[in-house]
Design a protein around this motif. Structure first.
Motif, PDB file in Angstrom:
ATOM      1  N   LEU A   1       0.839  -1.200   0.000  1.00  0.00           N
ATOM      2  CA  LEU A   1       0.000   0.000   0.000  1.00  0.00           C
ATOM      3  C   LEU A   1       0.867   1.240   0.000  1.00  0.00           C
ATOM      4  O   LEU A   1       1.909   1.286   0.664  1.00  0.00           O
ATOM      5  N   LEU A   2       0.416   2.262  -0.705  1.00  0.00           N
ATOM      6  CA  LEU A   2       1.001   3.596  -0.648  1.00  0.00           C
ATOM      7  C   LEU A   2      -0.109   4.578  -0.313  1.00  0.00           C
ATOM      8  O   LEU A   2      -1.259   4.403  -0.744  1.00  0.00           O
TER       9      LEU A   2
ATOM     10  N   ASP B   1      15.051  -9.931  -7.003  1.00  0.00           N
ATOM     11  CA  ASP B   1      15.999  -9.733  -8.093  1.00  0.00           C
ATOM     12  C   ASP B   1      16.129  -8.240  -8.400  1.00  0.00           C
ATOM     13  O   ASP B   1      15.196  -7.467  -8.140  1.00  0.00           O
ATOM     14  N   PRO B   2      17.282  -7.828  -8.950  1.00  0.00           N
ATOM     15  CA  PRO B   2      17.450  -6.391  -9.234  1.00  0.00           C
ATOM     16  C   PRO B   2      16.495  -5.897 -10.308  1.00  0.00           C
ATOM     17  O   PRO B   2      16.564  -6.326 -11.465  1.00  0.00           O
ATOM     18  N   ARG B   3      15.586  -5.027  -9.887  1.00  0.00           N
ATOM     19  CA  ARG B   3      14.624  -4.426 -10.807  1.00  0.00           C
ATOM     20  C   ARG B   3      14.483  -2.947 -10.453  1.00  0.00           C
ATOM     21  O   ARG B   3      14.819  -2.533  -9.345  1.00  0.00           O
ATOM     22  N   PRO B   4      13.971  -2.133 -11.356  1.00  0.00           N
ATOM     23  CA  PRO B   4      13.887  -0.685 -11.105  1.00  0.00           C
ATOM     24  C   PRO B   4      12.978  -0.321  -9.943  1.00  0.00           C
ATOM     25  O   PRO B   4      12.057  -1.046  -9.568  1.00  0.00           O
ATOM     26  N   ARG B   5      13.266   0.854  -9.382  1.00  0.00           N
ATOM     27  CA  ARG B   5      12.426   1.478  -8.374  1.00  0.00           C
ATOM     28  C   ARG B   5      12.241   2.952  -8.741  1.00  0.00           C
ATOM     29  O   ARG B   5      13.024   3.513  -9.521  1.00  0.00           O
ATOM     30  N   ILE B   6      11.227   3.609  -8.144  1.00  0.00           N
ATOM     31  CA  ILE B   6      10.848   4.976  -8.523  1.00  0.00           C
ATOM     32  C   ILE B   6      10.960   5.911  -7.328  1.00  0.00           C
ATOM     33  O   ILE B   6      10.588   5.553  -6.209  1.00  0.00           O
TER      34      ILE B   6
ATOM     35  N   ARG C   1       2.649  16.604  -7.151  1.00  0.00           N
ATOM     36  CA  ARG C   1       1.495  16.696  -8.050  1.00  0.00           C
ATOM     37  C   ARG C   1       0.487  15.639  -7.571  1.00  0.00           C
ATOM     38  O   ARG C   1       0.499  14.495  -8.041  1.00  0.00           O
ATOM     39  N   ALA C   2      -0.384  16.051  -6.648  1.00  0.00           N
ATOM     40  CA  ALA C   2      -1.204  15.096  -5.899  1.00  0.00           C
ATOM     41  C   ALA C   2      -2.112  14.261  -6.793  1.00  0.00           C
ATOM     42  O   ALA C   2      -2.535  13.172  -6.394  1.00  0.00           O
ATOM     43  N   ARG C   3      -2.373  14.729  -7.989  1.00  0.00           N
ATOM     44  CA  ARG C   3      -3.311  14.023  -8.862  1.00  0.00           C
ATOM     45  C   ARG C   3      -2.722  12.750  -9.461  1.00  0.00           C
ATOM     46  O   ARG C   3      -3.462  11.892  -9.936  1.00  0.00           O
ATOM     47  N   TYR C   4      -1.392  12.616  -9.415  1.00  0.00           N
ATOM     48  CA  TYR C   4      -0.749  11.559 -10.188  1.00  0.00           C
ATOM     49  C   TYR C   4      -0.035  10.515  -9.347  1.00  0.00           C
ATOM     50  O   TYR C   4       0.441  10.789  -8.231  1.00  0.00           O
ATOM     51  N   ALA C   5       0.026   9.319  -9.897  1.00  0.00           N
ATOM     52  CA  ALA C   5       0.873   8.235  -9.412  1.00  0.00           C
ATOM     53  C   ALA C   5       1.510   7.600 -10.636  1.00  0.00           C
ATOM     54  O   ALA C   5       1.108   7.884 -11.789  1.00  0.00           O
ATOM     55  N   TYR C   6       2.518   6.745 -10.420  1.00  0.00           N
ATOM     56  CA  TYR C   6       3.280   6.187 -11.536  1.00  0.00           C
ATOM     57  C   TYR C   6       3.462   4.691 -11.351  1.00  0.00           C
ATOM     58  O   TYR C   6       3.689   4.211 -10.234  1.00  0.00           O
TER      59      TYR C   6
ATOM     60  N   VAL D   1      -7.399  -0.631 -11.877  1.00  0.00           N
ATOM     61  CA  VAL D   1      -6.800  -0.093 -13.098  1.00  0.00           C
ATOM     62  C   VAL D   1      -5.943  -1.193 -13.704  1.00  0.00           C
ATOM     63  O   VAL D   1      -4.953  -1.639 -13.105  1.00  0.00           O
ATOM     64  N   GLY D   2      -6.331  -1.640 -14.885  1.00  0.00           N
ATOM     65  CA  GLY D   2      -5.586  -2.691 -15.560  1.00  0.00           C
ATOM     66  C   GLY D   2      -4.330  -2.159 -16.228  1.00  0.00           C
ATOM     67  O   GLY D   2      -4.274  -0.995 -16.657  1.00  0.00           O
ATOM     68  N   LEU D   3      -3.307  -3.007 -16.316  1.00  0.00           N
ATOM     69  CA  LEU D   3      -2.037  -2.649 -16.936  1.00  0.00           C
ATOM     70  C   LEU D   3      -1.794  -3.565 -18.138  1.00  0.00           C
ATOM     71  O   LEU D   3      -2.282  -4.704 -18.163  1.00  0.00           O
ATOM     72  N   PRO D   4      -1.033  -3.113 -19.149  1.00  0.00           N
ATOM     73  CA  PRO D   4      -0.827  -3.931 -20.350  1.00  0.00           C
ATOM     74  C   PRO D   4       0.028  -5.169 -20.100  1.00  0.00           C
ATOM     75  O   PRO D   4      -0.057  -6.136 -20.863  1.00  0.00           O
ATOM     76  N   THR D   5       0.856  -5.146 -19.063  1.00  0.00           N
ATOM     77  CA  THR D   5       1.667  -6.308 -18.697  1.00  0.00           C
ATOM     78  C   THR D   5       1.952  -6.231 -17.204  1.00  0.00           C
ATOM     79  O   THR D   5       1.424  -5.366 -16.509  1.00  0.00           O
ATOM     80  N   ARG D   6       2.780  -7.138 -16.705  1.00  0.00           N
ATOM     81  CA  ARG D   6       2.949  -7.221 -15.251  1.00  0.00           C
ATOM     82  C   ARG D   6       3.669  -5.995 -14.689  1.00  0.00           C
ATOM     83  O   ARG D   6       4.546  -5.422 -15.306  1.00  0.00           O
ATOM     84  N   ARG D   7       3.268  -5.664 -13.488  1.00  0.00           N
ATOM     85  CA  ARG D   7       3.774  -4.486 -12.781  1.00  0.00           C
ATOM     86  C   ARG D   7       5.120  -4.804 -12.129  1.00  0.00           C
ATOM     87  O   ARG D   7       5.317  -5.853 -11.521  1.00  0.00           O
ATOM     88  N   VAL D   8       6.074  -3.845 -12.229  1.00  0.00           N
ATOM     89  CA  VAL D   8       7.365  -3.966 -11.556  1.00  0.00           C
ATOM     90  C   VAL D   8       7.368  -3.173 -10.253  1.00  0.00           C
ATOM     91  O   VAL D   8       7.713  -3.671  -9.188  1.00  0.00           O
ATOM     92  N   THR D   9       6.964  -1.906 -10.316  1.00  0.00           N
ATOM     93  CA  THR D   9       6.967  -1.039  -9.130  1.00  0.00           C
ATOM     94  C   THR D   9       6.021   0.129  -9.362  1.00  0.00           C
ATOM     95  O   THR D   9       5.623   0.408 -10.504  1.00  0.00           O
ATOM     96  N   PHE D  10       5.647   0.812  -8.286  1.00  0.00           N
ATOM     97  CA  PHE D  10       4.754   1.967  -8.431  1.00  0.00           C
ATOM     98  C   PHE D  10       5.034   2.957  -7.322  1.00  0.00           C
ATOM     99  O   PHE D  10       5.631   2.624  -6.282  1.00  0.00           O
ATOM    100  N   ALA D  11       4.618   4.214  -7.520  1.00  0.00           N
ATOM    101  CA  ALA D  11       4.876   5.295  -6.561  1.00  0.00           C
ATOM    102  C   ALA D  11       3.814   6.363  -6.718  1.00  0.00           C
ATOM    103  O   ALA D  11       3.263   6.558  -7.810  1.00  0.00           O
ATOM    104  N   VAL D  12       3.513   7.084  -5.617  1.00  0.00           N
ATOM    105  CA  VAL D  12       2.624   8.239  -5.691  1.00  0.00           C
ATOM    106  C   VAL D  12       3.480   9.491  -5.833  1.00  0.00           C
ATOM    107  O   VAL D  12       4.653   9.510  -5.474  1.00  0.00           O
ATOM    108  N   ASP D  13       2.894  10.522  -6.374  1.00  0.00           N
ATOM    109  CA  ASP D  13       3.586  11.798  -6.543  1.00  0.00           C
ATOM    110  C   ASP D  13       3.250  12.689  -5.346  1.00  0.00           C
ATOM    111  O   ASP D  13       2.096  13.075  -5.169  1.00  0.00           O
TER     112      ASP D  13
END
Length: 587
Positions: A252-253, A341-346, A300-305, A285-297
């Protein structure tokens, strides 16, 4: 980078501030997937400010104030505190910024298998899975380099979490049948660790976040939402609706600026959760492929990534509940394999979204406004977890911490020489704010330069000075907040609160012939443990905001007035140790 280069980078920021009046200072802190190190990066210049050796690869957590980054090293059994070197003081109509080199604070909290670190209301709780123990401490003490922690224990070791919550702690309850399984609920405990009420069921608890005043825990059945209650926090369950597909959130974020929670939900979805909604609280919210990581902004309160395994970054419009734009950032990172495993973070700064690329040894910068690439920064090794700190504020070129007046308007009054006619009444608003005791700094040796400075200009040695201030500063109240007529005292992170009304002032004449004024306030309502009288002394005799103060308290007005040897002293909680040292030397 060498200390010389690091110092030069800091001076470049502060020198510009002396002329420009307002600056922006931001820093990234990046841990390595395999190596025991944390790297501090200036995102504006791409410069590596410093690299800090720690005990093992780490997950990173930043404090709400942005003054501290904590490296949680599960395999190495340590939580290490790093001073970010950036402190921002909120003065309502403006903010003052203080910039110095990042550094290790000297604080290291040891234990078996630390996992989650959670901050709430200025207190941190580090949970040690291998012990089933949470160690609690305030940020000010962590920055001082020698934290005294308070422990709260669960019934057994487990992969758990603890959340400080006012005078209570929200503590995960282990599965009695299988301690290796996820927790089964939340137990509320008081300051002594005693249970309060029944356990709130939360099967397969994993995931915690705060948004505004709310705390949420993710369960197999939905969310537990915690709000402030009277004698204890109130807990309610928000169930997943029947029309939601099979699945659950395990991360959760919490939204910033907007009150919502964002969670994972299955491998290729995220869920937006409105904890106050009567209906339709969950939006998938569906994604086109599997999720690696996510973050809130946080800006800019309206957005997350959300970054997906094809290397594409998706911007999520929280209000609309949909992806509104995308950008390819990295090569693909498959979600097959081990979870670690080493994967990106935001991370998100004031102007940029930053994504680690551990297999390429770089950070990708994305302009948040245009959602286009803004460059790359090379970082040796495998840059993995990342946090961002900093912001904008005013700074001053007088060699002191910004926003504090050192001429005291009239040095004669500051030294205690004034006429009765010059004295005026004052209100509690002169001491409004969040304040830290300097006693922990003295105990940790952080004020030794002040003692040496006083020895050079006085008739006592540095050791004698320290002994004198040991008596003067001594207190177990490490923090005080003042909001309107409400004063809250924190002992070991536990709050005691009362309302106070003006009870006049008294003039004291000291042995050396100088004088002082005590401004006195009497309790009119509140906790029984709160003192009946509080008396302020800050070298002022007329209305004006205090930059620090000495506070005396007790239940007998006359007895408190006679106290002259113990004067607990408080500085703004937003000030770092170096800023406090500079302030003291300027007096």
């Amino acid at each position: 980078m060498s200390l010389r280069a690091t110092t030069a980078a800091v001076l470049a920021v502060t020198a510009g501030a002396a002329f420009a009046g307002e600056v922006t200072a931001e820093r990234l802190f990046v841990s390595d997937r395999d190596q025991p190190k944390v790297t501090a990066v200036d995102p504006a210049s791409g410069r590596i400010l410093d690299t800090f050796g720690i005990r093992g690869p780490a997950a990173l957590y930043r404090s709400a104030s942005g003054q501290t980054v904590f490296a949680v090293q599960g395999d190495a059994g340590a939580v290490t505190a790093i001073s970010t070197g950036i402190a921002i003081e909120d003065h309502g109509d403006h903010g003052d910024i203080h910039v110095k080199a990042p550094s290790l604070t000297g604080t290291e909290i040891a234990g078996k298998a630390p996992s989650h670190l959670v901050e709430h209301d200025g207190m941190f709780a580090a949970f040690f899975d291998g012990e089933g123990t949470a160690r609690l401490f305030p940020e000010t003490v962590a920055l001082a380099g020698a934290p005294a922690t308070r422990e709260v224990r669960a019934p057994a070791p487990h992969h758990g979490v603890a959340v400080p919550y006012g005078a209570h702690v929200l503590l995960s309850e282990p599965n009695a049948d299988d301690p290796k399984a996820l927790p089964v609920g939340i137990r509320i405990v008081d300051a002594a660790g005693a249970p309060v009420g029944d356990i709130a069921a939360c099967p397969d608890l994993h995931g915690e976040a705060s948004s505004g005043s709310l705390v949420a825990f993710a369960c197999a059945t939905g969310l537990l939402i915690v709000t402030g209650g009277g004698d204890a926090p109130e807990v309610r369950h928000v169930a997943y609706p029947a029309d939601l597909p099979e699945g659950k959130s395990t991360t959760l974020l919490g939204g910033r600026g907007l009150q919502y929670f964002l969670g994972n939900y299955g491998p290729d979805k995220v869920v937006l959760i409105d904890p106050t909604a009567e209906a339709d609280a969950f939006r998938l919210v569906g994604l086109p492929t599997r999720r690696v990581t996510f973050a809130v902004d946080p800006v800019r309160a309206r957005y997350a990534y959300v970054l997906t395994e094809d290397g594409v970054l998706h911007r999520l419009d929280v209000l609309a509940g949909r992806i509104d734009t995308t950008l390819r950032v990295t090569d693909p990172y498959s979600m097959n394999g081990h979870w670690n495993d080493p994967r990106p973070r935001i991370a998100v700064t004031g102007e940029q979204i930053v994504i680690t690329d551990p297999l390429q040894g770089k950070l990708h910068l994305i302009d948040a406004a245009s959602f286009t690439s803004a460059g790359e920064i090379a970082v040796t090794g495998k840059p993995y977890n990342i946090v961002a700190v900093g912001g904008s504020g005013q700074t001053h070129g007088d060699g002191h911490a910004a926003g504090h007046d050192h001429d005291h308007a009239d040095d004669r009054i500051y030294r205690g020489h004034f006429e009765d006619a010059e004295i005026a009444d004052r209100t509690l608003s002169d001491w409004a704010g969040d304040w830290q005791s300097v006693y922990p700094l003295l105990q940790a040796g952080a004020l030794d330069p002040v003692m040496a400075h006083k020895a050079e200009h006085g008739d006592m040695s540095a050791e004698e000075q320290k002994a004198y201030f040991e008596t003067g500063y001594r207190t177990d109240v490490e923090r005080i907040t003042i909001d309107g007529d409400v004063v809250t005292f924190f002992r070991d992170g536990q709050p005691v609160t009362a309302r106070y009304a003006d009870d006049g002032h008294e003039i004291l004449t000291y042995a050396k012939g100088n004088r002082g004024v005590r401004y006195i306030f009497r309790k009119v309502d509140g906790d029984a443990a709160a003192p009946l009288f509080i008396q302020f002394s800050d070298h002022r005799i007329a209305p004006g905001a205090a930059d620090h103060y000495h506070l005396y308290w007790g239940d007998d007005r006359a007895t408190v007035l006679r106290e002259l040897t113990n004067w607990p002293t408080y500085y703004p909680a937003s000030m770092g140790t170096d800023d406090v040292v500079r302030e003291m030397m300027a007096h």
